[in-house]
Scaffold this motif. Sequence first.
Motif, PDB file in Angstrom:
ATOM      1  N   GLY A  33       0.809  -1.210   0.000  1.00 54.63           N
ATOM      2  CA  GLY A  33       0.000   0.000   0.000  1.00 54.63           C
ATOM      3  C   GLY A  33       0.844   1.263   0.000  1.00 54.63           C
ATOM      4  O   GLY A  33       0.494   2.259  -0.651  1.00 54.63           O
ATOM      5  N   TYR A  34       1.977   1.246   0.705  1.00 54.38           N
ATOM      6  CA  TYR A  34       2.862   2.409   0.710  1.00 54.38           C
ATOM      7  C   TYR A  34       3.461   2.631  -0.682  1.00 54.38           C
ATOM      8  O   TYR A  34       3.652   3.769  -1.112  1.00 54.38           O
ATOM      9  N   VAL A  35       3.779   1.533  -1.374  1.00 59.52           N
ATOM     10  CA  VAL A  35       4.277   1.638  -2.745  1.00 59.52           C
ATOM     11  C   VAL A  35       3.220   2.285  -3.639  1.00 59.52           C
ATOM     12  O   VAL A  35       3.503   3.199  -4.433  1.00 59.52           O
ATOM     13  N   GLN A  36       1.987   1.840  -3.511  1.00 61.89           N
ATOM     14  CA  GLN A  36       0.893   2.391  -4.316  1.00 61.89           C
ATOM     15  C   GLN A  36       0.722   3.881  -4.049  1.00 61.89           C
ATOM     16  O   GLN A  36       0.479   4.663  -4.969  1.00 61.89           O
ATOM     17  N   GLU A  37       0.823   4.266  -2.776  1.00 57.38           N
ATOM     18  CA  GLU A  37       0.674   5.677  -2.433  1.00 57.38           C
ATOM     19  C   GLU A  37       1.780   6.512  -3.070  1.00 57.38           C
ATOM     20  O   GLU A  37       1.539   7.636  -3.537  1.00 57.38           O
ATOM     21  N   GLY A  38       3.013   5.985  -3.085  1.00 55.14           N
ATOM     22  CA  GLY A  38       4.111   6.699  -3.722  1.00 55.14           C
ATOM     23  C   GLY A  38       3.902   6.854  -5.221  1.00 55.14           C
ATOM     24  O   GLY A  38       4.147   7.931  -5.790  1.00 55.14           O
ATOM     25  N   ILE A  39       3.453   5.777  -5.889  1.00 53.08           N
ATOM     26  CA  ILE A  39       3.178   5.829  -7.321  1.00 53.08           C
ATOM     27  C   ILE A  39       2.102   6.869  -7.623  1.00 53.08           C
ATOM     28  O   ILE A  39       2.236   7.703  -8.527  1.00 53.08           O
ATOM     29  N   TYR A  40       1.016   6.835  -6.860  1.00 54.24           N
ATOM     30  CA  TYR A  40      -0.091   7.755  -7.089  1.00 54.24           C
ATOM     31  C   TYR A  40       0.351   9.202  -6.866  1.00 54.24           C
ATOM     32  O   TYR A  40      -0.033  10.110  -7.611  1.00 54.24           O
ATOM     33  N   ASP A  41       1.174   9.422  -5.846  1.00 58.27           N
ATOM     34  CA  ASP A  41       1.640  10.768  -5.556  1.00 58.27           C
ATOM     35  C   ASP A  41       2.481  11.322  -6.707  1.00 58.27           C
ATOM     36  O   ASP A  41       2.371  12.507  -7.058  1.00 58.27           O
ATOM     37  N   LEU A  42       3.328  10.488  -7.307  1.00 55.89           N
ATOM     38  CA  LEU A  42       4.169  10.928  -8.417  1.00 55.89           C
ATOM     39  C   LEU A  42       3.335  11.204  -9.668  1.00 55.89           C
ATOM     40  O   LEU A  42       3.452  12.265 -10.290  1.00 55.89           O
ATOM     41  N   PHE A  43       2.481  10.267 -10.042  1.00 55.77           N
ATOM     42  CA  PHE A  43       1.780  10.352 -11.319  1.00 55.77           C
ATOM     43  C   PHE A  43       0.586  11.309 -11.291  1.00 55.77           C
ATOM     44  O   PHE A  43       0.190  11.823 -12.337  1.00 55.77           O
ATOM     45  N   ARG A  44       0.000  11.538 -10.109  1.00 54.46           N
ATOM     46  CA  ARG A  44      -1.232  12.325 -10.053  1.00 54.46           C
ATOM     47  C   ARG A  44      -1.116  13.607  -9.234  1.00 54.46           C
ATOM     48  O   ARG A  44      -1.834  14.570  -9.494  1.00 54.46           O
ATOM     49  N   HIS A  45      -0.228  13.640  -8.230  1.00 58.58           N
ATOM     50  CA  HIS A  45      -0.160  14.791  -7.344  1.00 58.58           C
ATOM     51  C   HIS A  45       1.072  15.662  -7.538  1.00 58.58           C
ATOM     52  O   HIS A  45       1.154  16.739  -6.952  1.00 58.58           O
ATOM     53  N   HIS A  46       2.057  15.191  -8.307  1.00 59.98           N
ATOM     54  CA  HIS A  46       3.240  16.010  -8.536  1.00 59.98           C
ATOM     55  C   HIS A  46       2.822  17.317  -9.221  1.00 59.98           C
ATOM     56  O   HIS A  46       1.935  17.333 -10.096  1.00 59.98           O
ATOM     57  N   ALA A  47       3.472  18.432  -8.840  1.00 58.64           N
ATOM     58  CA  ALA A  47       3.078  19.743  -9.354  1.00 58.64           C
ATOM     59  C   ALA A  47       3.112  19.798 -10.884  1.00 58.64           C
ATOM     60  O   ALA A  47       2.206  20.356 -11.518  1.00 58.64           O
ATOM     61  N   THR A  48       4.131  19.193 -11.499  1.00 60.92           N
ATOM     62  CA  THR A  48       4.227  19.203 -12.965  1.00 60.92           C
ATOM     63  C   THR A  48       3.110  18.379 -13.585  1.00 60.92           C
ATOM     64  O   THR A  48       2.513  18.781 -14.593  1.00 60.92           O
ATOM     65  N   ALA A  49       2.810  17.220 -13.009  1.00 59.55           N
ATOM     66  CA  ALA A  49       1.741  16.371 -13.537  1.00 59.55           C
ATOM     67  C   ALA A  49       0.389  17.080 -13.463  1.00 59.55           C
ATOM     68  O   ALA A  49      -0.434  16.976 -14.378  1.00 59.55           O
ATOM     69  N   VAL A  50       0.174  17.831 -12.375  1.00 52.56           N
ATOM     70  CA  VAL A  50      -1.089  18.568 -12.227  1.00 52.56           C
ATOM     71  C   VAL A  50      -1.137  19.733 -13.207  1.00 52.56           C
ATOM     72  O   VAL A  50      -2.144  19.953 -13.904  1.00 52.56           O
ATOM     73  N   ARG A  51      -0.047  20.497 -13.298  1.00 53.26           N
ATOM     74  CA  ARG A  51      -0.017  21.690 -14.137  1.00 53.26           C
ATOM     75  C   ARG A  51      -0.192  21.342 -15.610  1.00 53.26           C
ATOM     76  O   ARG A  51      -0.879  22.051 -16.352  1.00 53.26           O
TER      77      ARG A  51
END
Length: 215
Positions: A33-51
């Motif tokens: 689950g911690y791995v999944q949270e890290g993946i989701y944070d990079l792909f969906r919550h990173h500032a560049t990904a959002v912008r």
Amino acid sequence: MSALRPGVHVLSCPTRWSDVDENGHINNARLVGYVQEGIYDLFRHHATAVRQSLFPSGFIIARHEIDYLEQLHHRPEPLSVRLTVEHLGRSSAHVEVNVCREPLTFMRARTVVVARDQESGRSRKLSQNERRFLAAFMSVSAAGPAPDTARGDRRAGGLPAAAAAGAAAAARAQASVQAPVPASESDPVRWAPARLGGGVGSPRGPRRRCRTSAG
């Protein structure tokens, strides 16, 4: 909460009392689950990904490969979930995830993340912006050698390393099929091609045939 570090995406992730199993440590399934949270944070919550609105239809986890390195216990100090990109394919990113709490790494995962197409729900080609974004998290070794290396060898007047190694291997192979065959006891030794099936001029016996698997 994610932290900024060149070439690495780091998510600060607390453990939870509910993650502890009957053995008194964090259950192995919760570590995933911690791995999944890290993946989701990079792909969906990173500032560049959002912008740049990257991965608008999300992504698919195609594979997890996991090594559990140490027992993890519940502590007030958060974990560092560190992500780097090892390889980029046509539609996928191969991501290495390390779950750490200094000075230990408790788990290492290699995860294949695939870009998702909204209409079909299946994989799609990574966009140029997505590739550029993910390439920023690749290490120098993962990105490969500099492209000018082979050209530099040629300019120096020699063969590239790969070609030189191939030439040397070919020379050794040619030498290995030459063996001395005496014409008679009084004659000097003459050289003739050795037979591969054994006998005069070849110290080896008949080669074994390779078996091919059915299907």
